[in-house]
Design an enzyme around this catalytic site. Structure first.
Site, PDB file in Angstrom:
ATOM      1  N   ASP A   8       6.978  19.111   7.348  1.00 23.10           N
ATOM      2  CA  ASP A   8       7.493  20.390   6.865  1.00 23.10           C
ATOM      3  C   ASP A   8       6.941  20.774   5.488  1.00 23.10           C
ATOM      4  O   ASP A   8       7.231  20.126   4.494  1.00 23.10           O
ATOM      5  CB  ASP A   8       9.008  20.291   6.802  1.00 23.10           C
ATOM      6  CG  ASP A   8       9.698  21.626   6.858  1.00 23.10           C
ATOM      7  OD1 ASP A   8       9.014  22.667   6.787  1.00 23.10           O
ATOM      8  OD2 ASP A   8      10.932  21.633   6.974  1.00 23.10           O
ATOM      9  N   GLU A  39       6.845  26.273   9.180  1.00 22.45           N
ATOM     10  CA  GLU A  39       7.965  27.192   9.366  1.00 22.45           C
ATOM     11  C   GLU A  39       8.812  27.435   8.116  1.00 22.45           C
ATOM     12  O   GLU A  39       9.566  28.396   8.078  1.00 22.45           O
ATOM     13  CB  GLU A  39       8.858  26.722  10.508  1.00 22.45           C
ATOM     14  CG  GLU A  39       9.636  25.461  10.194  1.00 22.45           C
ATOM     15  CD  GLU A  39      10.612  25.121  11.285  1.00 22.45           C
ATOM     16  OE1 GLU A  39      11.308  26.030  11.773  1.00 22.45           O
ATOM     17  OE2 GLU A  39      10.692  23.941  11.650  1.00 22.45           O
ATOM     18  N   ASN A  40       8.688  26.603   7.103  1.00 27.39           N
ATOM     19  CA  ASN A  40       9.453  26.788   5.871  1.00 27.39           C
ATOM     20  C   ASN A  40       8.563  27.007   4.657  1.00 27.39           C
ATOM     21  O   ASN A  40       8.980  26.805   3.517  1.00 27.39           O
ATOM     22  CB  ASN A  40      10.356  25.572   5.622  1.00 27.39           C
ATOM     23  CG  ASN A  40      11.466  25.484   6.630  1.00 27.39           C
ATOM     24  OD1 ASN A  40      12.161  26.453   6.882  1.00 27.39           O
ATOM     25  ND2 ASN A  40      11.615  24.324   7.241  1.00 27.39           N
ATOM     26  N   HIS A  68      12.853  28.289  12.190  1.00 28.96           N
ATOM     27  CA  HIS A  68      12.809  29.020  10.923  1.00 28.96           C
ATOM     28  C   HIS A  68      11.577  29.907  10.781  1.00 28.96           C
ATOM     29  O   HIS A  68      11.482  30.691   9.842  1.00 28.96           O
ATOM     30  CB  HIS A  68      12.876  28.057   9.731  1.00 28.96           C
ATOM     31  CG  HIS A  68      14.193  27.390   9.587  1.00 28.96           C
ATOM     32  ND1 HIS A  68      15.310  28.051   9.142  1.00 28.96           N
ATOM     33  CD2 HIS A  68      14.575  26.125   9.865  1.00 28.96           C
ATOM     34  CE1 HIS A  68      16.330  27.209   9.140  1.00 28.96           C
ATOM     35  NE2 HIS A  68      15.915  26.044   9.582  1.00 28.96           N
TER      36      HIS A  68
END
Length: 88
Positions: A8, A39-40, A68
């Site tokens: 992430d 996604e973050n 997300h």
């Protein structure tokens, strides 16, 4: 084939770490393909077109996402036009 998967990427600290270290790590480990969960990457929530381009320019070959990824309204612009992403 050597695949390097980045977990992430969280906001600007995650992008900064990639900018500072990804090229060296990929070279030292003779990496053939870099995948990253993005996604973050926009302040911890979603991704924007500008950030997607930034990540690809750092040497990421393909981006993965999750729930997300859609937290930013502009996310929908990226995915239909990019071949460098994979969503669940």
């Amino acid at each position: 084939m050597r695949i390097f998967f980045v977990g992430d990427i969280f906001g600007s600290p995650g992008r900064d770490a990639l900018r500072d270290h990804l090229a060296d790590l990929a070279r030292q480990n003779e990496v053939d393909l870099v995948l990253a969960n993005c996604e973050n990457s926009a302040a911890g929530f979603g991704i924007t077109p500008r950030i997607a381009e930034e990540l690809l320019s750092l040497g990421i070959d393909a981006m993965t996402t999750g729930n997300h990824a859609w937290d930013k309204k502009k996310s929908s612009i990226i995915f239909p036009s990019s071949r460098a992403w994979c969503a669940p």
